[in-house]
Design a protein around this motif. Structure first.
Motif, PDB file in Angstrom:
ATOM      1  N   ALA A   7       0.883  -0.899   0.108  1.00 35.00           N
ATOM      2  CA  ALA A   7      -0.113  -0.017   0.063  1.00 35.00           C
ATOM      3  C   ALA A   7       0.889   1.369   0.158  1.00 35.00           C
ATOM      4  O   ALA A   7       0.658   2.331  -0.697  1.00 35.00           O
ATOM      5  CB  ALA A   7      -1.039  -0.100   1.243  1.00 35.00           C
ATOM      6  N   LEU A   8       2.078   1.258   0.674  1.00 37.33           N
ATOM      7  CA  LEU A   8       2.945   2.366   0.584  1.00 37.33           C
ATOM      8  C   LEU A   8       3.482   2.456  -0.678  1.00 37.33           C
ATOM      9  O   LEU A   8       3.590   3.880  -0.960  1.00 37.33           O
ATOM     10  CB  LEU A   8       4.167   2.321   1.864  1.00 37.33           C
ATOM     11  N   ASN A   9       3.780   1.486  -1.257  1.00 38.69           N
ATOM     12  CA  ASN A   9       4.569   1.622  -2.793  1.00 38.69           C
ATOM     13  C   ASN A   9       3.460   2.260  -3.461  1.00 38.69           C
ATOM     14  O   ASN A   9       3.786   2.905  -4.383  1.00 38.69           O
ATOM     15  CB  ASN A   9       4.851   0.294  -3.198  1.00 38.69           C
ATOM     16  N   GLU A  10       2.019   1.869  -3.550  1.00 39.94           N
ATOM     17  CA  GLU A  10       1.070   2.707  -4.280  1.00 39.94           C
ATOM     18  C   GLU A  10       1.014   4.008  -4.062  1.00 39.94           C
ATOM     19  O   GLU A  10       0.799   4.736  -4.975  1.00 39.94           O
ATOM     20  CB  GLU A  10      -0.332   1.958  -3.946  1.00 39.94           C
ATOM     21  N   PHE A  16       3.701  10.919  -6.598  1.00 39.27           N
ATOM     22  CA  PHE A  16       3.973  11.643  -7.954  1.00 39.27           C
ATOM     23  C   PHE A  16       3.165  11.965  -8.953  1.00 39.27           C
ATOM     24  O   PHE A  16       3.249  13.156  -9.489  1.00 39.27           O
ATOM     25  CB  PHE A  16       5.045  10.283  -8.645  1.00 39.27           C
ATOM     26  N   ALA A  17       1.951  11.206  -8.868  1.00 41.50           N
ATOM     27  CA  ALA A  17       0.626  11.725  -9.646  1.00 41.50           C
ATOM     28  C   ALA A  17       0.188  13.378  -9.216  1.00 41.50           C
ATOM     29  O   ALA A  17       0.212  14.183  -9.852  1.00 41.50           O
ATOM     30  CB  ALA A  17      -0.443  11.028  -9.521  1.00 41.50           C
ATOM     31  N   ALA A  18       0.306  13.331  -7.861  1.00 42.66           N
ATOM     32  CA  ALA A  18      -0.062  14.824  -7.173  1.00 42.66           C
ATOM     33  C   ALA A  18       0.843  15.708  -7.739  1.00 42.66           C
ATOM     34  O   ALA A  18       0.838  16.940  -8.321  1.00 42.66           O
ATOM     35  CB  ALA A  18      -0.109  14.922  -5.721  1.00 42.66           C
ATOM     36  N   VAL A  66      10.962  -1.742  -2.894  1.00 44.23           N
ATOM     37  CA  VAL A  66      10.516  -0.229  -3.293  1.00 44.23           C
ATOM     38  C   VAL A  66      10.058  -0.588  -4.921  1.00 44.23           C
ATOM     39  O   VAL A  66      11.075  -0.647  -5.765  1.00 44.23           O
ATOM     40  CB  VAL A  66      11.517   0.520  -3.199  1.00 44.23           C
ATOM     41  N   ALA A  67       8.948   0.003  -5.361  1.00 45.19           N
ATOM     42  CA  ALA A  67       8.604   0.221  -6.590  1.00 45.19           C
ATOM     43  C   ALA A  67       8.203   1.488  -7.049  1.00 45.19           C
ATOM     44  O   ALA A  67       7.889   2.158  -5.967  1.00 45.19           O
ATOM     45  CB  ALA A  67       7.320  -0.812  -6.901  1.00 45.19           C
ATOM     46  N   ILE A  68       8.861   1.835  -8.262  1.00 45.69           N
ATOM     47  CA  ILE A  68       8.403   3.170  -8.533  1.00 45.69           C
ATOM     48  C   ILE A  68       7.586   3.106  -9.531  1.00 45.69           C
ATOM     49  O   ILE A  68       7.765   3.071 -10.806  1.00 45.69           O
ATOM     50  CB  ILE A  68       9.923   4.045  -9.029  1.00 45.69           C
ATOM     51  N   PRO A  69       6.103   3.537  -9.209  1.00 45.80           N
ATOM     52  CA  PRO A  69       5.128   3.217 -10.207  1.00 45.80           C
ATOM     53  C   PRO A  69       4.906   4.376 -11.142  1.00 45.80           C
ATOM     54  O   PRO A  69       5.254   5.354 -10.843  1.00 45.80           O
ATOM     55  CB  PRO A  69       3.921   3.294  -9.182  1.00 45.80           C
ATOM     56  N   GLY A  70       4.332   4.147 -12.314  1.00 48.41           N
ATOM     57  CA  GLY A  70       4.117   5.032 -13.099  1.00 48.41           C
ATOM     58  C   GLY A  70       2.918   5.776 -12.723  1.00 48.41           C
ATOM     59  O   GLY A  70       2.105   5.545 -11.815  1.00 48.41           O
ATOM     60  N   VAL A  71       2.585   6.975 -13.369  1.00 51.64           N
ATOM     61  CA  VAL A  71       1.555   7.695 -13.107  1.00 51.64           C
ATOM     62  C   VAL A  71       0.391   8.097 -14.103  1.00 51.64           C
ATOM     63  O   VAL A  71       0.786   8.064 -15.188  1.00 51.64           O
ATOM     64  CB  VAL A  71       1.870   9.027 -12.217  1.00 51.64           C
ATOM     65  N   GLU A  72      -0.564   8.310 -13.785  1.00 50.16           N
ATOM     66  CA  GLU A  72      -1.792   8.593 -14.848  1.00 50.16           C
ATOM     67  C   GLU A  72      -1.376  10.014 -15.155  1.00 50.16           C
ATOM     68  O   GLU A  72      -0.852  11.019 -14.548  1.00 50.16           O
ATOM     69  CB  GLU A  72      -3.265   8.986 -13.972  1.00 50.16           C
TER      70      GLU A  72
END
Ligand SMILES: [Fe+2]
Ligand SMILES: [Fe+2]
Length: 175
Positions: A7-10, A16-18, A66-72
């Motif tokens: 959940a923290l990774n999300e 980052f999206a913000a 740690v995942a660095i997710p992509g953003v919308e």
């Protein structure tokens, strides 16, 4: 299997999206020749980026993946000068709900270290929702005369938040 680290990774993605959304808003105001509004959102974008990197540092310290997710993609076109601030306020309220859910999950899983890490984020959200509602009230009151908002921000814009001193460390250092 603990769900809290995932959940923290999300949440890294949400922060980052913000940040991206605030860059888009800053660019919109920059193009509209409203430099104080632009500066406020450029600054806010950096803060959101720092929030993401604080979570990265926490996951590193706790030895979690740690995942660095992509953003919308952020929204980039707005009908009125008040719309970006409305969107920003909605976003801050949404992030507050996300942080509250993370705290509840940490508590449910008995991760008190994780819960303590998030306390700073709860305070930060209270401040950000409050300052964004004030900005929205100011923009709405100014109506078509956005120079009033520019003047207001020029007088009040650069106050350092006392929260910054107690902020958790950010991976690579806060910007
Ligand atoms: Fe944030
Ligand atoms: Fe925020």
């Amino acid at each position: 299997m603990a769900r809290f680290p995932d959940a923290l990774n999300e949440q890294i993605g949400h922060e980052f999206a913000a940040s991206q959304q605030y860059v888009a808003i800053a660019v919109y105001y920059d193009r509209e020749s409203l430099p104080q509004l632009a500066a406020a959102f450029y600054r806010q974008a950096v803060e959101e980026r720092n929030h993401a990197m604080m979570i990265v540092q926490f996951l590193l310290d706790a030895d979690h993946p740690v995942a660095i997710p992509g953003v919308e993609e952020p929204r980039t076109d707005f009908g009125t000068a008040a719309e970006p601030v409305e969107l920003a306020l909605e976003q801050e309220k949404r992030v507050t709900d996300q942080i509250v859910a993370l705290v509840a999950l940490a508590r449910e899983e008995g991760d008190l270290v994780g819960e303590q890490f998030l306390h700073w984020f709860l305070q930060e959200q209270r401040e950000e929702v409050s300052s964004m509602s004030h900005l929205l009230a100011t923009v709405e009151r100014a109506g078509d005369n956005l120079l009033l908002v520019e003047g207001y921000l020029a007088r009040t814009g650069d106050e350092d938040s006392p929260l910054e001193e107690g902020a958790p460390p950010a991976a690579g250092g806060a910007l």
